[in-house]
Design a protein around this motif. Structure first.
Motif, short mmCIF file in Angstrom:
data_model
loop_
_atom_site.label_atom_id
_atom_site.label_comp_id
_atom_site.label_asym_id
_atom_site.label_seq_id
_atom_site.Cartn_x
_atom_site.Cartn_y
_atom_site.Cartn_z
N TRP A 1 23.21 12.34 -47.00
CA TRP A 1 21.97 11.57 -46.87
C TRP A 1 21.52 11.67 -45.41
CZ3 TRP A 1 22.63 6.05 -49.41
CH2 TRP A 1 22.99 6.20 -50.76
N PRO A 2 20.22 11.70 -45.14
CA PRO A 2 19.79 11.65 -43.74
C PRO A 2 20.21 10.34 -43.11
CG PRO A 2 17.92 11.34 -45.21
CD PRO A 2 19.08 11.74 -46.08
N ARG A 3 20.48 10.36 -41.84
CA ARG A 3 20.86 9.11 -41.17
C ARG A 3 19.67 8.18 -41.00
NH1 ARG A 3 25.70 10.28 -36.77
NH2 ARG A 3 26.97 11.60 -38.14
N PRO B 1 16.46 6.91 -42.87
CA PRO B 1 15.82 6.93 -44.20
C PRO B 1 14.41 7.51 -44.19
CG PRO B 1 16.86 4.81 -43.81
CD PRO B 1 16.91 5.55 -42.52
N ARG C 1 15.92 12.10 -50.16
CA ARG C 1 17.36 12.39 -50.16
C ARG C 1 18.18 11.19 -49.72
NH1 ARG C 1 18.68 15.76 -46.28
NH2 ARG C 1 20.71 16.21 -47.20
N TRP C 2 17.54 10.02 -49.60
CA TRP C 2 18.23 8.82 -49.14
C TRP C 2 18.18 7.75 -50.21
CZ3 TRP C 2 17.73 3.68 -48.46
CH2 TRP C 2 18.62 3.04 -47.59
N GLY C 3 19.33 7.17 -50.54
CA GLY C 3 19.36 6.04 -51.46
C GLY C 3 19.56 6.44 -52.90
N ARG D 1 21.25 4.58 -40.21
CA ARG D 1 22.70 4.38 -40.33
C ARG D 1 23.45 5.19 -39.29
NH1 ARG D 1 25.51 8.70 -42.45
NH2 ARG D 1 24.32 10.30 -43.55
N GLY E 1 26.54 5.70 -51.26
CA GLY E 1 26.47 6.21 -49.90
C GLY E 1 27.83 6.45 -49.28
N TRP F 1 30.27 6.07 -45.41
CA TRP F 1 29.45 7.27 -45.42
C TRP F 1 30.24 8.55 -45.70
CZ3 TRP F 1 25.08 5.16 -46.12
CH2 TRP F 1 24.68 4.01 -45.41
#
Length: 350
Positions: A18-20, A22, A28-30, A49, A313, A331
């Protein structure tokens, strides 16, 4: 060199993809993207994150950490277990009896229909309630046929398709709408925002709480005793939820390992902690909002006495009674969690 270096290096090499940030690549996040529209959107805040981090405690002392263990990141469904701790505190205060019907104590908040009237606190805590309705505009159907990593049931339908409901207590389903309904019910019991209750009665007594926050949705506000309060979710599925450090997660894991007692003070009743890790009849891999490894199916290299808090995540809090250990990793790509557990188990064995 510590025995845990190899496990930490392994985890760091397998960060969740996931990208750090959002906002950098929202698609691609969540996990909300898999929900049927119009429910596939964030409703609460999210934030940038950190990278892979972790903490390992053995016999009550921290023996290893890596990454940014003091960074408060959103922790997804690890927060479900925190709701179970609050429910235990509520029972200790005489605010609930685990086997009683929720409707008997809290009429008028969504448990009064013929179907929902039979739901007990135990059903909600074991995710077997089959609660039907809308919680802040989110229908329970959004989570019908949801699949999560450690659910042993084969796929039965497409996520979000309506299925016939069973009698409360007879069917297990991972359902965040029902979890949010439990959180709303607990708010009505305490008549105080749950983040305040948790911080004052759990985290601060454990020596934690720095940068902790537990946030709700833009529309999850209620008024109780003339005070406007935000009902908070048991995860970050649609945003919000708990932001907490890995060290504080380890403190909470230690509290559970120690039977709810910290420095001689019973913060959560011992009997309640025991109930949390007792398999429910409908799903032996689950206790009170806690995952269990009773048959070794979850992780072959963890003891059968192990309990887990999991969050999307790549969040894992592993409570390993046989080694008197608590292990937190954040993560980590879930496809590599078994490899991480294997390496930590080897290090714990010495």
């Amino acid at each position: 060199m510590s025995n845990f270096d190899e496990a930490a290096a392994f985890a760091s090499a397998h960060e969740i993809p996931w990208p750090r940030d959002p906002a950098a690549d929202p698609s691609r996040w969540g996990v909300h993207h898999g929900d049927p529209p119009p429910f596939n959107r964030l409703r609460g805040p999210v934030h940038v994150r950190g990278g892979v981090s972790g903490v390992i405690r053995v016999r009550g002392a921290e023996v290893f950490s890596w990454g940014e263990p003091d960074r408060a990141d959103q922790t997804y469904s690890v927060a479900k277990t925190y709701l179970a701790l609050l429910a235990g505190m509520a029972q200790a205060r005489g605010l609930l009896v685990v086997g009683e019907r929720v409707s008997d104590r809290l009429p008028g908040i969504g448990f009064d229909s013929d179907h929902n009237r039979a739901i007990t606190w135990e059903h909600l805590l074991t995710q077997t309630s089959e609660w039907q309705g809308e919680c802040f505009g989110m229908p329970d159907q959004v989570e019908h046929f949801r699949r999560v990593s450690h659910d042993p049931k084969p796929p039965e339908g497409k996520k979000g398709e309506r299925r016939a409901l069973r009698a409360p207590g007879t069917y297990w389903e991972y359902n965040d709408v029902r979890i949010n309904q439990l959180s709303l019910a607990l708010l009505h019991l305490f008549r105080q925002p749950l983040p305040e209750v948790f911080l004052e009665n759990v985290l601060r007594p454990l020596g934690g709480g720095t940068d902790f926050r537990w946030e709700g949705y833009e529309d999850s506000w209620v008024e109780i005793d003339g005070r406007r309060m935000q009902s908070v979710p048991g995860g970050t599925h649609w945003g919000g939820g708990v932001s907490i450090s890995a060290r504080d997660q380890a403190r909470i894991g230690q509290l559970l390992l120690d039977g709810g007692v910290h420095q001689g003070r019973e913060i959560i009743p011992r009997e309640w902690v025991k109930r949390m890790r007792t398999p429910c009849e409908t799903a032996r891999f689950y206790g009170f909002l806690t995952w269990l490894n009773v048959d070794g199916r979850m992780f072959a290299d963890a003891s059968r006495a192990s309990g887990f808090m999991f969050g999307a995540g790549g969040h894992t809090v592993w409570i390993e009674p046989e080694r008197e250990a608590v292990v937190v990793v954040r993560w980590l790509d879930g496809a590599h969690s078994a490899g991480f557990v294997q390496l930590v188990s080897r290090a714990l064995a010495g």
